[in-house]
Write a protein that holds these residues in place. Structure first.
Motif, PDB file in Angstrom:
ATOM      1  N   SER A  35       4.195  -7.997  -3.780  1.00  0.00           N
ATOM      2  CA  SER A  35       4.384  -7.629  -2.380  1.00  0.00           C
ATOM      3  C   SER A  35       4.791  -6.160  -2.278  1.00  0.00           C
ATOM      4  N   GLY A  36       4.782  -5.644  -1.069  1.00  0.00           N
ATOM      5  CA  GLY A  36       5.156  -4.248  -0.823  1.00  0.00           C
ATOM      6  C   GLY A  36       4.166  -3.479   0.028  1.00  0.00           C
ATOM      7  N   ALA A  37       3.015  -4.111   0.338  1.00  0.00           N
ATOM      8  CA  ALA A  37       2.005  -3.419   1.138  1.00  0.00           C
ATOM      9  C   ALA A  37       2.461  -3.177   2.572  1.00  0.00           C
ATOM     10  N   ARG A  38       3.553  -3.807   2.987  1.00  0.00           N
ATOM     11  CA  ARG A  38       4.075  -3.524   4.322  1.00  0.00           C
ATOM     12  C   ARG A  38       4.489  -2.061   4.453  1.00  0.00           C
ATOM     13  N   HIS A  39       4.748  -1.412   3.319  1.00  0.00           N
ATOM     14  CA  HIS A  39       5.121   0.004   3.343  1.00  0.00           C
ATOM     15  C   HIS A  39       3.903   0.929   3.280  1.00  0.00           C
ATOM     16  N   GLY A  40       2.704   0.338   3.183  1.00  0.00           N
ATOM     17  CA  GLY A  40       1.497   1.136   3.040  1.00  0.00           C
ATOM     18  C   GLY A  40       1.201   2.076   4.193  1.00  0.00           C
ATOM     19  N   PRO A  41       1.233   1.608   5.450  1.00  0.00           N
ATOM     20  CA  PRO A  41       0.892   2.513   6.549  1.00  0.00           C
ATOM     21  C   PRO A  41       1.768   3.759   6.599  1.00  0.00           C
ATOM     22  N   ARG A  42       3.055   3.593   6.374  1.00  0.00           N
ATOM     23  CA  ARG A  42       3.949   4.755   6.416  1.00  0.00           C
ATOM     24  C   ARG A  42       3.613   5.751   5.313  1.00  0.00           C
ATOM     25  N   ARG A  43       3.364   5.240   4.093  1.00  0.00           N
ATOM     26  CA  ARG A  43       3.103   6.147   2.981  1.00  0.00           C
ATOM     27  C   ARG A  43       1.745   6.835   3.124  1.00  0.00           C
ATOM     28  N   ILE A  44       0.762   6.123   3.662  1.00  0.00           N
ATOM     29  CA  ILE A  44      -0.531   6.758   3.900  1.00  0.00           C
ATOM     30  C   ILE A  44      -0.381   7.881   4.922  1.00  0.00           C
ATOM     31  N   ARG A  45       0.396   7.633   5.958  1.00  0.00           N
ATOM     32  CA  ARG A  45       0.631   8.690   6.946  1.00  0.00           C
ATOM     33  C   ARG A  45       1.295   9.899   6.292  1.00  0.00           C
ATOM     34  N   GLU A  46       2.264   9.663   5.421  1.00  0.00           N
ATOM     35  CA  GLU A  46       2.932  10.773   4.754  1.00  0.00           C
ATOM     36  C   GLU A  46       1.950  11.561   3.889  1.00  0.00           C
ATOM     37  N   ALA A  47       1.059  10.847   3.193  1.00  0.00           N
ATOM     38  CA  ALA A  47       0.085  11.524   2.336  1.00  0.00           C
ATOM     39  C   ALA A  47      -0.970  12.266   3.141  1.00  0.00           C
ATOM     40  N   SER A  48      -1.149  11.892   4.401  1.00  0.00           N
ATOM     41  CA  SER A  48      -2.191  12.516   5.209  1.00  0.00           C
ATOM     42  C   SER A  48      -1.873  13.962   5.593  1.00  0.00           C
ATOM     43  N   VAL A  49      -0.664  14.427   5.306  1.00  0.00           N
ATOM     44  CA  VAL A  49      -0.346  15.826   5.628  1.00  0.00           C
ATOM     45  C   VAL A  49      -1.170  16.798   4.776  1.00  0.00           C
ATOM     46  N   MET A  50      -1.789  16.310   3.707  1.00  0.00           N
ATOM     47  CA  MET A  50      -2.617  17.168   2.853  1.00  0.00           C
ATOM     48  C   MET A  50      -4.072  17.214   3.298  1.00  0.00           C
ATOM     49  N   ALA A  72      -8.056   5.410  17.599  1.00  0.00           N
ATOM     50  CA  ALA A  72      -6.632   5.117  17.471  1.00  0.00           C
ATOM     51  C   ALA A  72      -6.362   4.645  16.051  1.00  0.00           C
ATOM     52  N   VAL A  73      -5.459   5.341  15.368  1.00  0.00           N
ATOM     53  CA  VAL A  73      -5.014   4.920  14.039  1.00  0.00           C
ATOM     54  C   VAL A  73      -3.884   3.917  14.245  1.00  0.00           C
ATOM     55  N   VAL A  74      -4.072   2.700  13.748  1.00  0.00           N
ATOM     56  CA  VAL A  74      -3.137   1.601  14.011  1.00  0.00           C
ATOM     57  C   VAL A  74      -2.588   1.076  12.688  1.00  0.00           C
ATOM     58  N   GLY A  75      -1.285   1.083  12.533  1.00  0.00           N
ATOM     59  CA  GLY A  75      -0.658   0.526  11.344  1.00  0.00           C
ATOM     60  C   GLY A  75      -0.423  -0.968  11.487  1.00  0.00           C
ATOM     61  N   VAL A  76      -0.650  -1.690  10.392  1.00  0.00           N
ATOM     62  CA  VAL A  76      -0.366  -3.135  10.370  1.00  0.00           C
ATOM     63  C   VAL A  76       0.499  -3.406   9.129  1.00  0.00           C
ATOM     64  N   PRO A  77       1.802  -3.190   9.216  1.00  0.00           N
ATOM     65  CA  PRO A  77       2.682  -3.248   8.044  1.00  0.00           C
ATOM     66  C   PRO A  77       3.118  -4.670   7.684  1.00  0.00           C
ATOM     67  N   PHE A  78       2.157  -5.458   7.251  1.00  0.00           N
ATOM     68  CA  PHE A  78       2.419  -6.867   6.936  1.00  0.00           C
ATOM     69  C   PHE A  78       1.938  -7.182   5.528  1.00  0.00           C
ATOM     70  N   ASP A  79       2.772  -7.872   4.744  1.00  0.00           N
ATOM     71  CA  ASP A  79       2.339  -8.269   3.401  1.00  0.00           C
ATOM     72  C   ASP A  79       2.723  -9.719   3.078  1.00  0.00           C
ATOM     73  N   GLY A  80       2.844 -10.534   4.124  1.00  0.00           N
ATOM     74  CA  GLY A  80       3.198 -11.933   3.927  1.00  0.00           C
ATOM     75  C   GLY A  80       2.064 -12.786   3.406  1.00  0.00           C
ATOM     76  N   GLY A  81       0.864 -12.189   3.255  1.00  0.00           N
ATOM     77  CA  GLY A  81      -0.257 -12.954   2.738  1.00  0.00           C
ATOM     78  C   GLY A  81      -0.550 -12.705   1.276  1.00  0.00           C
ATOM     79  N   THR A  82       0.316 -11.947   0.599  1.00  0.00           N
ATOM     80  CA  THR A  82       0.046 -11.584  -0.783  1.00  0.00           C
ATOM     81  C   THR A  82       0.304 -12.758  -1.725  1.00  0.00           C
ATOM     82  N   SER A  83      -0.433 -12.749  -2.844  1.00  0.00           N
ATOM     83  CA  SER A  83      -0.268 -13.801  -3.847  1.00  0.00           C
ATOM     84  C   SER A  83       0.330 -13.287  -5.149  1.00  0.00           C
ATOM     85  N   TYR A  84       0.568 -11.967  -5.241  1.00  0.00           N
ATOM     86  CA  TYR A  84       1.149 -11.428  -6.478  1.00  0.00           C
ATOM     87  C   TYR A  84       2.235 -10.428  -6.131  1.00  0.00           C
TER      88      TYR A  84
END
Length: 315
Positions: free
Chosen positions: A50-65, A36-48
């Motif tokens: 932010s924006g990793a909450r958008h990572g799972p969606r963008r990785i999925r989009e890139a996976s079409v290749m 099971a591929v599970v997204g965890v779109p959370f970036d509340g732990g960053t120290s510099y």
């Protein structure tokens, strides 16, 4: 579980289909599911940055290749494994504690159903609840941790024990992993103090800096990684292990890292280990250019999936 309809297939052209991971069915029905591929779109732990909450969606989009066949490992994962996109864990942006509780509970339920989890972050703080869920089922884990940073700091924000710089400190303290079977690969860059890399080493963790890699060579590092990973093992891959030239879209970039080719070699070098789970974290799309980072991340996720397939096939 019935076979996926052709409209989901990895054989589609990149511009077609629904952008789930590799266009796998999006479902929470785990009957007969291997991964099971599970997204965890959370970036509340960053120290510099932010924006990793958008990572799972963008990785999925890139996976079409990802066309489906891994030539280097001689396997077509989707022919060996039943893979679904489980969707995303329910995250609470203002609360790292509540988010971690949700991650541990939801991923724990996926593991209880018999599926292996390939998690897409999110910042690196999400690895702690992922390790908690896996260790509850399997006991202390072997871990290979690709990262520019050790993530074993005691605190980043005053008395707050959780951030993307502390997950492996907490994991060691909680007994979730076996320090003698824990390997850090890719450490580099300045730190606040000379001792910042020492805490884990003093507890038996094997750590390879980029200077170590340059001196020893990649094949030797792979061999020593494999020697440490006895029994059930977990892979945590922070995309900032790659040099910013190859992965600019990340929250805390550090110069002098691995190339894309070297990252592929490192992951492929884990062929045959008892891989029980993995995460790929810290993809930060707002700082990406031309989806360079997301494309690399999608390919590394494919390599992790391929390792699971090779293991299942018995190769």
């Amino acid at each position: 579980m019935t076979a996926p309809e052709s409209g989901f297939g990895a054989e589609l052209q990149p511009f077609a289909g629904i952008t789930s991971f590799m266009r796998r069915p999006v479902t929470r029905d785990l009957a007969g599911v291997d991964v099971a591929v599970v997204g965890v779109p959370f970036d509340g732990g960053t120290s510099y940055r932010s924006g990793a909450r958008h990572g799972p969606r963008r990785i999925r989009e890139a996976s079409v290749m990802l066309w489906g066949y891994n030539n280097a490992l001689a396997v077509k994962p989707l022919d060996v494994l039943q893979v679904v996109d489980y969707g995303d864990v329910n995250v609470i942006p203002p609360s790292i504690a509540e988010t971690m509780a949700n991650v541990e509970a939801e991923v724990g339920a996926v593991l209880a159903a018999g599926a292996t989890v390939l998690a897409l972050g999110g910042d690196h703080s999400v690895s702690l609840p992922l390790l908690r869920a896996h260790a509850r089922k399997l006991g202390p884990l072997g871990v290979v941790h690709f990262d520019a940073h050790p993530d074993t700091w005691h605190r980043e924000f005053d008395a707050q024990p959780y951030s993307h710089g502390t997950p492996f400190r907490r994991a060691i303290e909680e007994g979730l992993l076996d320090p003698s079977r824990y390997v850090q690969v890719g450490l580099r860059g300045p730190t606040e103090e000379a001792v910042d890399w020492q805490w884990a080493r003093e507890r038996g963790v094997r750590a390879f800096t980029m200077d170590d890699v340059a001196e020893l060579g990649l094949p030797a590092v792979v061999r020593m990684m494999r020697e440490a990973l006895r029994g059930p093992s977990y892979v945590s891959l922070d995309i900032d292990a790659a040099d910013p030239a190859f992965a600019p879209g990340t929250g805390t970039p550090e110069v002098g890292g691995f190339s894309s080719k070297e990252m592929l070699q490192l992951v492929r070098g884990l062929r045959g280990i008892d891989l029980v789970g993995c995460d790929l974290v810290e993809v930060c799309p707002p700082y990406d250019h031309g989806d360079i980072t997301a494309i690399l991340a999608a390919n590394l996720a494919f390599e992790l999936l391929s390792l699971m397939a090779v293991r299942r096939r018995g190769g």
